[in-house]
Write an enzyme that holds these catalytic residues in place. Structure first.
Site, mmCIF file in Angstrom:
data_model
loop_
_atom_site.group_PDB
_atom_site.id
_atom_site.type_symbol
_atom_site.label_atom_id
_atom_site.label_comp_id
_atom_site.label_asym_id
_atom_site.label_seq_id
_atom_site.Cartn_x
_atom_site.Cartn_y
_atom_site.Cartn_z
ATOM 1 N N ASN A 8 25.771 20.055 5.162
ATOM 2 C CA ASN A 8 24.821 21.161 4.996
ATOM 3 C C ASN A 8 25.536 22.408 5.503
ATOM 4 O OD1 ASN A 8 22.761 23.036 5.022
ATOM 5 N ND2 ASN A 8 21.279 21.713 6.047
ATOM 6 N N LYS A 15 26.715 21.820 9.301
ATOM 7 C CA LYS A 15 26.022 20.652 9.834
ATOM 8 C C LYS A 15 26.488 19.440 9.042
ATOM 9 C CE LYS A 15 21.332 18.964 10.834
ATOM 10 N NZ LYS A 15 19.885 19.225 10.649
ATOM 11 N N ARG A 101 24.081 19.474 0.503
ATOM 12 C CA ARG A 101 22.815 20.165 0.298
ATOM 13 C C ARG A 101 23.109 21.503 -0.371
ATOM 14 N NH1 ARG A 101 19.359 23.911 4.270
ATOM 15 N NH2 ARG A 101 17.444 24.031 3.037
ATOM 16 N N HIS A 190 12.643 22.966 0.161
ATOM 17 C CA HIS A 190 12.410 21.828 1.064
ATOM 18 C C HIS A 190 12.162 20.540 0.264
ATOM 19 C CE1 HIS A 190 10.835 24.834 4.307
ATOM 20 N NE2 HIS A 190 12.129 24.608 4.491
ATOM 21 N N GLY A 220 8.643 24.089 9.980
ATOM 22 C CA GLY A 220 9.724 24.391 10.898
ATOM 23 C C GLY A 220 9.809 25.893 11.041
ATOM 24 N N ASN A 221 11.000 26.426 11.285
ATOM 25 C CA ASN A 221 11.149 27.879 11.280
ATOM 26 C C ASN A 221 10.850 28.414 9.882
ATOM 27 O OD1 ASN A 221 11.877 30.352 12.676
ATOM 28 N ND2 ASN A 221 13.641 30.398 11.305
ATOM 29 N N GLY A 222 11.269 27.658 8.864
ATOM 30 C CA GLY A 222 10.793 27.847 7.500
ATOM 31 C C GLY A 222 9.685 26.842 7.266
ATOM 32 N N ARG A 251 9.487 34.933 8.708
ATOM 33 C CA ARG A 251 9.149 35.326 7.336
ATOM 34 C C ARG A 251 7.646 35.477 7.176
ATOM 35 N NH1 ARG A 251 12.559 30.771 4.244
ATOM 36 N NH2 ARG A 251 13.246 30.142 6.312
ATOM 37 N N GLY A 342 5.612 20.740 12.772
ATOM 38 C CA GLY A 342 4.722 19.698 12.266
ATOM 39 C C GLY A 342 4.762 18.429 13.080
ATOM 40 N N ASN A 344 5.723 18.203 16.357
ATOM 41 C CA ASN A 344 5.589 18.368 17.802
ATOM 42 C C ASN A 344 4.402 19.203 18.269
ATOM 43 O OD1 ASN A 344 8.142 17.001 18.766
ATOM 44 N ND2 ASN A 344 9.015 18.480 17.333
ATOM 45 N N GLU A 394 16.311 14.678 6.082
ATOM 46 C CA GLU A 394 16.894 15.198 4.852
ATOM 47 C C GLU A 394 18.298 14.667 4.624
ATOM 48 O OE1 GLU A 394 15.504 19.559 4.129
ATOM 49 O OE2 GLU A 394 15.397 19.224 6.296
#
Length: 406
Positions: A8, A15, A101, A190, A220-222, A251, A342, A344, A394
């Site tokens: 990624n 990553k 990805r 996603h 998540g952050n997105g 965003r 989602g 936590n 993912e």
């Protein structure tokens, strides 16, 4: 044992994950950040699985450090060094393929795709739709091919899962010829996460994926939500870009387009100014000065007005999309929460589901508050709709799709 290396590649990060696809076990993973800056944080985690264990019981060893990493080619050299020094040995576990990805596949790519020169060219062309993502994804592909030139490379697209959207869902009500010329439509993102979670939910419940109506909230952050009917994406909140839809870390999500015209005329905002506003200075960050939901929850607990409003706006949007998508599906059987928020933030789950009793949703407070790891049910036994927390993976989904293609 067959191993697939999953990559990624971001604009300033790399990553990676080495996955034993036969047993669906992650052998190692790592992250190299701030590529091109003076120093880059490097982390490499080795998973040590107990012999004969089918369940994901692991003893992890994480190694951290910092060093200069000039570009993506240098990042791959650092990755190889991490494997050589800390393991596992790539000689003992040579990758049979590399799965990449890729964020935007437009309307061209609807399945995992073997990467050749033509595919590389098309990924580059689609950068106009994802200027922050596709160029970085392509840089990672080229760097990986320079290192692993003798194995297949496969692109797995974030948008591919949403290629099943019906025209009524992906079409924007603007001039049709203009939209066709400039490829303006809903694509969704996603996708690998939404697909993984919906399949994992069906398996957990012992139900046929084809008979389930599902909502998946990737928070998540997105953040995005997808309505999935029989395993097929039929509606999703992100659009032409990952900006549309839910409130996110930085965003805005949905906003009246005329507000941007107003800011341009009255505040002198340029196109670049508006882009920066909506993507980096909005969402939770814009409302409360903090983009991390953990900070928002702490501020709300302390009675901070801005944090409380940010939380309320975030949840309000989740409820609105849940209701709309349940209507599109004609009802819902399973709702799943995944990703950092989602998985936590129990308060987000509880409040976003609080008004859905009419649809058969009933949350069990004790189950919802549990910090138990892994997939779990948070709805009551009497709830007509099953509500789950499903950790996303993912990287495993990309490895699966890469293996299936090969």
């Amino acid at each position: 044992m067959s191993a697939i290396l999953v990559i990624n590649s971001g604009s300033s990060s790399l990553k990676y994950s080495l996955i034993d696809v036969e047993h669906e076990r992650e052998l190692a993973s790592g992250l190299i950040e701030r590529i091109g800056q003076e120093t880059s944080p490097v982390s490499h985690t080795v998973r040590r699985w107990a012999d004969g264990e089918a369940a994901p019981t692991m003893l992890d060893a994480t190694h951290r450090g910092e060093q200069p990493v000039a570009d993506h080619d240098a990042a791959f050299a650092v990755m190889l060094e991490q494997f050589a020094v800390h393991g596992p040995s790539l000689e003992q576990h040579p990758p049979v393929a590399v799965g990449h990805r890729v964020v935007h596949g437009g309307a061209r790519f609807f399945a995992p795709t073997l990467i050749d020169a033509d595919v590389e060219r098309q990924i580059g062309e689609l950068s106009v739709l994802a200027p922050l993502h596709n160029p970085a994804n392509l840089a990672g592909i080229l760097a990986a091919k320079a290192v692993f030139g003798d194995v297949p490379h496969v692109a797995v697209f974030d948008t591919a899962f949403h290629q099943t959207l019906p025209p009524a869902a992906y079409t924007y009500a603007i001039d049709a010829e203009l939209a066709r010329e400039h490829r303006v439509r809903r694509y969704g993102f996603h996708g690998t996460s939404h697909q993984f979670v919906s399949e994992a939910a069906a398996a957990f419940l012992g139900r046929d994926l084809g008979e389930l109506r599902q909502l998946v909230f990737h928070l998540g952050n997105g953040a995005s939500v997808t309505a999935i009917d029989g395993g097929r994406s039929v509606e999703t909140s992100m659009g032409l870009t990952p900006l549309e839809g839910l409130v996110m870390g930085t965003r805005s999500g949905d906003i009246d387009p005329a507000a941007l015209v107003h800011l341009s005329r009255r505040a002198g905002y340029s196109i670049d100014d508006l882009d920066a506003l909506l993507n980096t200075r909005s969402g939770l960050q814009g409302l409360a000065g903090r983009s991390d939901m953990r900070d928002i929850l702490a501020g709300r607990e302390a009675g901070e007005e801005a944090a409380t409003l940010a939380f309320d706006v975030y949840v309000h949007r989740l409820r609105a999309y849940a209701g709309a998508y349940i209507a599109q599906l004609g009802g819902v059987d399973v709702i799943s929460f995944t990703a950092g928020v989602g998985e936590n933030a129990a308060a987000v789950r509880a409040e976003s589901m609080a008004t859905l009793g009419f649809a058969g949703v009933e949350i069990d407070p004790e189950r919802n508050a549990s910090r138990e790891r892994g997939i779990r049910r948070i709805s009551t036994d009497a709830s007509r709709v099953t509500v789950l927390v499903v950790p996303t993976n993912e990287e495993l989904q990309i490895a699966r799709q890469t293996a299936e293609l090969l």
